[in-house]
Motif scaffolding. Structure first.
Motif, PDB file in Angstrom:
ATOM      1  N   GLY A  26       0.819  -1.208   0.000  1.00  0.00           N
ATOM      2  CA  GLY A  26       0.000   0.000   0.000  1.00  0.00           C
ATOM      3  C   GLY A  26       0.852   1.256   0.000  1.00  0.00           C
ATOM      4  N   ARG A  27       1.921   1.251   0.800  1.00  0.00           N
ATOM      5  CA  ARG A  27       2.820   2.410   0.822  1.00  0.00           C
ATOM      6  C   ARG A  27       3.534   2.589  -0.509  1.00  0.00           C
ATOM      7  NH1 ARG A  27       3.729   0.351   6.147  1.00  0.00           N
ATOM      8  NH2 ARG A  27       5.523  -0.853   5.398  1.00  0.00           N
ATOM      9  N   ALA A  28       3.784   1.479  -1.206  1.00  0.00           N
ATOM     10  CA  ALA A  28       4.500   1.544  -2.488  1.00  0.00           C
ATOM     11  C   ALA A  28       3.583   1.836  -3.666  1.00  0.00           C
ATOM     12  CB  ALA A  28       5.234   0.225  -2.739  1.00  0.00           C
ATOM     13  N   SER A  29       2.260   1.844  -3.451  1.00  0.00           N
ATOM     14  CA  SER A  29       1.324   2.005  -4.565  1.00  0.00           C
ATOM     15  C   SER A  29       1.396   3.385  -5.205  1.00  0.00           C
ATOM     16  CB  SER A  29      -0.105   1.740  -4.089  1.00  0.00           C
ATOM     17  OG  SER A  29      -0.535   2.746  -3.178  1.00  0.00           O
ATOM     18  N   GLY A  30       1.786   4.401  -4.428  1.00  0.00           N
ATOM     19  CA  GLY A  30       1.828   5.756  -4.959  1.00  0.00           C
ATOM     20  C   GLY A  30       0.547   6.529  -4.753  1.00  0.00           C
ATOM     21  N   SER A  31      -0.451   5.911  -4.127  1.00  0.00           N
ATOM     22  CA  SER A  31      -1.744   6.552  -3.882  1.00  0.00           C
ATOM     23  C   SER A  31      -2.020   6.573  -2.385  1.00  0.00           C
ATOM     24  CB  SER A  31      -2.860   5.806  -4.616  1.00  0.00           C
ATOM     25  OG  SER A  31      -4.134   6.227  -4.169  1.00  0.00           O
ATOM     26  N   ILE A  32      -2.284   7.762  -1.847  1.00  0.00           N
ATOM     27  CA  ILE A  32      -2.588   7.878  -0.421  1.00  0.00           C
ATOM     28  C   ILE A  32      -3.884   7.144  -0.095  1.00  0.00           C
ATOM     29  CG2 ILE A  32      -3.053   9.507   1.452  1.00  0.00           C
ATOM     30  CD1 ILE A  32      -1.459  11.582  -0.080  1.00  0.00           C
ATOM     31  N   TYR A  33      -4.868   7.267  -0.976  1.00  0.00           N
ATOM     32  CA  TYR A  33      -6.157   6.624  -0.715  1.00  0.00           C
ATOM     33  C   TYR A  33      -6.034   5.104  -0.755  1.00  0.00           C
ATOM     34  CZ  TYR A  33     -11.048   5.336  -1.112  1.00  0.00           C
ATOM     35  OH  TYR A  33     -12.274   4.768  -0.903  1.00  0.00           O
ATOM     36  N   LEU A  34      -5.336   4.561  -1.761  1.00  0.00           N
ATOM     37  CA  LEU A  34      -5.165   3.109  -1.820  1.00  0.00           C
ATOM     38  C   LEU A  34      -4.317   2.612  -0.654  1.00  0.00           C
ATOM     39  CD1 LEU A  34      -4.725   2.136  -5.573  1.00  0.00           C
ATOM     40  CD2 LEU A  34      -6.782   2.244  -4.171  1.00  0.00           C
ATOM     41  N   GLU A  35      -3.387   3.427  -0.190  1.00  0.00           N
ATOM     42  CA  GLU A  35      -2.607   3.047   0.987  1.00  0.00           C
ATOM     43  C   GLU A  35      -3.523   2.877   2.200  1.00  0.00           C
ATOM     44  OE1 GLU A  35       0.949   4.796   3.865  1.00  0.00           O
ATOM     45  OE2 GLU A  35       0.543   5.722   1.923  1.00  0.00           O
ATOM     46  N   SER A  36      -4.468   3.797   2.377  1.00  0.00           N
ATOM     47  CA  SER A  36      -5.401   3.679   3.505  1.00  0.00           C
ATOM     48  C   SER A  36      -6.283   2.440   3.354  1.00  0.00           C
ATOM     49  CB  SER A  36      -6.264   4.938   3.600  1.00  0.00           C
ATOM     50  OG  SER A  36      -7.181   5.026   2.513  1.00  0.00           O
ATOM     51  N   ARG A  37      -6.692   2.117   2.119  1.00  0.00           N
ATOM     52  CA  ARG A  37      -7.497   0.920   1.893  1.00  0.00           C
ATOM     53  C   ARG A  37      -6.669  -0.348   2.125  1.00  0.00           C
ATOM     54  NH1 ARG A  37     -11.468   1.633   3.486  1.00  0.00           N
ATOM     55  NH2 ARG A  37     -10.330   3.319   4.472  1.00  0.00           N
ATOM     56  N   ALA A  38      -5.392  -0.294   1.804  1.00  0.00           N
ATOM     57  CA  ALA A  38      -4.523  -1.444   2.039  1.00  0.00           C
ATOM     58  C   ALA A  38      -4.342  -1.688   3.538  1.00  0.00           C
ATOM     59  CB  ALA A  38      -3.169  -1.222   1.372  1.00  0.00           C
ATOM     60  N   MET A  39      -4.208  -0.608   4.310  1.00  0.00           N
ATOM     61  CA  MET A  39      -4.091  -0.757   5.761  1.00  0.00           C
ATOM     62  C   MET A  39      -5.341  -1.409   6.341  1.00  0.00           C
ATOM     63  SD  MET A  39      -1.122   0.308   6.271  1.00  0.00           S
ATOM     64  CE  MET A  39       0.121   1.242   5.379  1.00  0.00           C
ATOM     65  N   GLU A  40      -6.513  -1.012   5.864  1.00  0.00           N
ATOM     66  CA  GLU A  40      -7.759  -1.625   6.317  1.00  0.00           C
ATOM     67  C   GLU A  40      -7.819  -3.088   5.901  1.00  0.00           C
ATOM     68  OE1 GLU A  40     -11.557  -2.194   7.922  1.00  0.00           O
ATOM     69  OE2 GLU A  40      -9.984  -0.710   8.306  1.00  0.00           O
ATOM     70  N   SER A  41      -7.365  -3.414   4.697  1.00  0.00           N
ATOM     71  CA  SER A  41      -7.359  -4.806   4.243  1.00  0.00           C
ATOM     72  C   SER A  41      -6.423  -5.657   5.097  1.00  0.00           C
ATOM     73  CB  SER A  41      -6.926  -4.873   2.776  1.00  0.00           C
ATOM     74  OG  SER A  41      -7.826  -4.166   1.945  1.00  0.00           O
ATOM     75  N   ALA A  42      -5.260  -5.105   5.448  1.00  0.00           N
ATOM     76  CA  ALA A  42      -4.322  -5.838   6.303  1.00  0.00           C
ATOM     77  C   ALA A  42      -4.953  -6.144   7.660  1.00  0.00           C
ATOM     78  CB  ALA A  42      -3.041  -5.029   6.480  1.00  0.00           C
ATOM     79  N   ARG A  43      -5.717  -5.193   8.194  1.00  0.00           N
ATOM     80  CA  ARG A  43      -6.389  -5.421   9.483  1.00  0.00           C
ATOM     81  C   ARG A  43      -7.406  -6.553   9.372  1.00  0.00           C
ATOM     82  NH1 ARG A  43     -10.975  -4.392  11.867  1.00  0.00           N
ATOM     83  NH2 ARG A  43     -11.826  -3.330  10.028  1.00  0.00           N
ATOM     84  N   LEU A  44      -8.151  -6.570   8.262  1.00  0.00           N
ATOM     85  CA  LEU A  44      -9.143  -7.627   8.063  1.00  0.00           C
ATOM     86  C   LEU A  44      -8.475  -8.991   7.897  1.00  0.00           C
ATOM     87  CD1 LEU A  44     -11.582  -5.791   5.603  1.00  0.00           C
ATOM     88  CD2 LEU A  44     -11.951  -6.274   8.032  1.00  0.00           C
ATOM     89  N   VAL A  45      -7.324  -9.024   7.199  1.00  0.00           N
ATOM     90  CA  VAL A  45      -6.598 -10.289   7.030  1.00  0.00           C
ATOM     91  C   VAL A  45      -6.083 -10.786   8.374  1.00  0.00           C
ATOM     92  CG1 VAL A  45      -4.520 -11.315   6.030  1.00  0.00           C
ATOM     93  CG2 VAL A  45      -5.995  -9.883   4.619  1.00  0.00           C
ATOM     94  N   GLU A  46      -5.610  -9.885   9.215  1.00  0.00           N
ATOM     95  CA  GLU A  46      -5.147 -10.280  10.552  1.00  0.00           C
ATOM     96  C   GLU A  46      -6.285 -10.834  11.398  1.00  0.00           C
ATOM     97  OE1 GLU A  46      -1.334  -7.363  11.410  1.00  0.00           O
ATOM     98  OE2 GLU A  46      -3.358  -6.618  11.824  1.00  0.00           O
ATOM     99  N   GLU A  47      -7.510 -10.405  11.125  1.00  0.00           N
ATOM    100  CA  GLU A  47      -8.669 -10.896  11.866  1.00  0.00           C
ATOM    101  C   GLU A  47      -9.202 -12.217  11.317  1.00  0.00           C
ATOM    102  OE1 GLU A  47     -11.488  -7.744  11.794  1.00  0.00           O
ATOM    103  OE2 GLU A  47     -10.372  -6.485  13.215  1.00  0.00           O
TER     104      GLU A  47
END
Length: 357
Positions: A244-265
């Motif tokens: 997400g940090r490497a995507s180049g998009s702030i918005y997609l980075e925030s969505r990636a962080m949310e996806s990582a949280r869901l995967v951890e759950e």
């Protein structure tokens, strides 16, 4: 503790471009695979004849930190996003292989960006010409006619509007500047720069036409980085965050962080990404296929390649429509400017002819 204090003076660097990273990763991967010690490989990469100054300084900092006892991935993290995530690769002993995989991926990204840049060169030239033409007309040509029009009893409406705009720009620029600063301060006070940037990035991804190109490019970059990190052995939630940090998009980075949280759950990656907006819709579908086939990394890289191709095609179609559109805008602009100047001149000639006869 102590290491953090020792290295607290590390300099921050801007993210290096995919072309530069491809060359550096290729050099480091080849040297490490050949058995060259890490500090020596970093020194040779930093002192190469064709290495760029910013990359050389970043490599020198990484080498200095490594020589002082810091791990490679920690030293690279100290450059603040100048280099990719290599933690899992170093911990698993696959650093050389990971660098070679990253070199391949960055090279593909560089080719895509270069094709889009070449295709956009002509529209950019037209835009520069339009700006220069506007400045020339308003700052040089129109002031020459202003004394003539001042003696006319009645000036056509287009001419009045044009001269009002010129006078507004010439005399009202402090007001416009103050209004811009007040607007920026209001955005900062109401949302904060981070939220404002997030909202602007989300709007950019939602724009008709160009938004699709941005989504393709950013999603391809995310998928390529995620596939490479996953194949290198990085834990999936950490790989999602780094991608997400490497995507180049702030918005997609925030969505990636949310996806990582869901995967951890406990949610699978395809379902987690399917809930998020901003990513290309076919990415979760391809990830689901990869998960079921047991080849998630390979499917992510295939998805990235597919979206790269589609992004290039979409950008080409958009730019092919943009070129004639910009030419038409220039023609309309020049026509309106000429009409605003010629209409009062013809009116004055008609008045002069009636007076003579």
């Amino acid at each position: 503790g102590k290491l953090r204090k020792i290295f607290s003076g590390s300099r921050r660097f801007r993210p290096l471009g995919p072309g530069v990273l491809s060359e550096l990763c290729q050099e480091l991967g080849v040297m490490l695979r050949a058995g060259v010690p890490l500090d020596r490989a970093l020194f040779l990469a930093a002192t190469g004849e064709e290495v760029r100054p910013e990359a050389a300084r970043a490599l020198q900092q990484v080498r200095g930190l490594v020589c002082q006892g810091m791990l490679m991935w920690q030293a690279m993290a100290e450059t603040r996003k100048a280099f990719p995530e290599v933690r899992a690769a170093e911990q698993s002993g696959t650093l050389s292989r990971s660098f070679l995989l990253l070199a391949r991926d960055y090279q593909q990204e560089h080719r895509t960006a270069a094709e889009i840049k070449r295709a956009s060169a002509y529209p950019q030239l037209l835009l520069v010409m339009l700006v220069l033409l506007t400045w020339l007309f308003m700052a040089v040509i129109l002031p020459e006619f202003e004394p003539l029009f001042a003696y006319m009893e009645e000036v056509p409406l287009p001419t009045k509007i044009l001269f009002s705009l010129v006078n507004l720009v010439k005399t009202g620029w402090p007001i416009l500047l103050a209004a811009g600063l007040i607007l920026a301060a209001g955005i900062k006070a109401g949302l904060g720069w981070k939220k404002a940037a997030l909202a602007a990035d989300r709007i950019k991804l939602s724009l008709p036409g160009i938004g699709k190109v941005f989504r393709m490019v950013y999603t391809a970059r995310f998928a390529r980085t995620l596939g490479t990190l996953y194949q290198a052995g990085l834990l999936l939630p950490e790989a999602i965050r780094a991608s997400g940090r490497a995507s180049g998009s702030i918005y997609l980075e925030s969505r990636a962080m949310e996806s990582a949280r869901l995967v951890e759950e406990g949610e699978d990656l395809a379902a987690a990404l399917g809930r998020q907006k901003g990513f290309v819709k076919k990415l979760p579908v391809m990830i689901k296929i990869g998960e079921e086939a047991g080849d998630l990394g390979g499917m992510l890289l295939s998805a990235a390649e597919s979206m790269d191709y589609e992004g290039r095609q979409a950008a080409g179609r958009l730019l092919s429509l943009l070129e004639p559109a910009m030419i038409m805008v220039m023609a309309v602009f020049v026509g309106l400017m000429m009409a605003a100047v010629l209409m009062p001149l013809y009116a004055s000639y008609d008045g002069l002819g009636q007076n003579l006869y």
